[in-house]
Design an enzyme around this catalytic site. Structure first.
Site: not given
Ligand SMILES: Cc1cc2nc3c(=O)[nH]c(=O)nc-3n(C[C@H](O)[C@H](O)[C@H](O)COP(=O)(O)O)c2cc1C
Length: 197
Positions: A65, A129
């Site tokens: 992301t 993100e």
């Molecule tokens: C489509 C999508 C849906 C997501 N849904 C959730 C969610 O419901 N709960 C959650 O804790 N994180 C959710 N995430 C976030 C992920 O936890 C997050 O992308 C991950 O922490 C990676 O973050 P970073 O690249 O900053 O490390 C989602 C991410 C995406 C792309």
């Protein structure tokens, strides 16, 4: 009158509790969300330099992301509650290096966006993100990104396992693609907001 959105904007300073994902919430997920024509507040157009997140998205979740900058996060939070959204995104080459991305990588692609606190990772800072549904040949952090947010998929959830989060993100990608596969949404991929290559 105070709304849910007012409450969320007012509580930006710390991470609120999120509902925990259950098997039954997964079972009832629709394949298409939102009306056949985008309705207010959509479309929401944003742009800015992409920022690196914590880097877990790509490695642990198979879903790299790019974080939107603070200004975009603030303007999104004033109109949208936390949750998962779909739309289109375009990453542009760096102005001082036209070759930093290939022509193919500079096209407009479907995207899914997580706006919130990532309760599974217990983040202390809200973020927006964007996961672009395209396999980029080059790294695009610190590039200019244009985003059109077009619809809501689901609320942000807390998870007891990483596998369940991955499963939901995979469903989000499918729901995003299917929801965009309607004429009034497809048209927006050609909106003059995006840059023609
Ligand atoms: C489509 C999508 C849906 C997501 N849904 C959730 C969610 O419901 N709960 C959650 O804790 N994180 C959710 N995430 C976030 C992920 O936890 C997050 O992308 C991950 O922490 C990676 O973050 P970073 O690249 O900053 O490390 C989602 C991410 C995406 C792309």
């Amino acid at each position: 009158m105070s709304t849910d959105i007012d409450t969320q904007v007012a509580s930006n300073a710390s991470r609120p509790e999120a509902p925990v994902r259950t098997e039954s919430s997964q079972a009832v997920r629709p394949e298409i969300t939102g009306p056949d024509t985008p309705e207010a507040p959509y479309p929401i157009f944003l742009e800015g330099a992409t920022q690196v997140g914590f880097g877990r998205g790509g490695k642990e979740l198979g879903c790299p992301t790019a974080n939107l900058p603070e200004e975009s996060l603030a303007s999104l939070s004033s109109v949208l509650p936390t949750g998962v959204y779909y739309g289109y995104a375009q990453v542009l080459s760096k102005p001082d290096d036209e070759s930093s991305l290939s022509t193919e990588d500079r096209a407009v692609f479907p995207m899914v966006m997580s706006l919130g606190w990532n309760p599974y990772y217990k983040n202390e800072k809200k973020s927006a993100e964007v996961h672009v549904l395209h396999e980029f040949k080059a790294d695009f952090y610190d590039h200019h990104m244009k985003v059109a947010v077009l619809g809501y998929i689901r609320p942000e959830l807390d998870y007891t396992t990483r596998e369940a989060l991955i499963e939901d993100i995979e469903t989000d990608k499918r729901v995003g693609i299917r929801s965009l596969d309607r004429p009034a949404y497809q048209e927006l991929a050609h909106n003059p907001f995006f840059t023609l290559s």
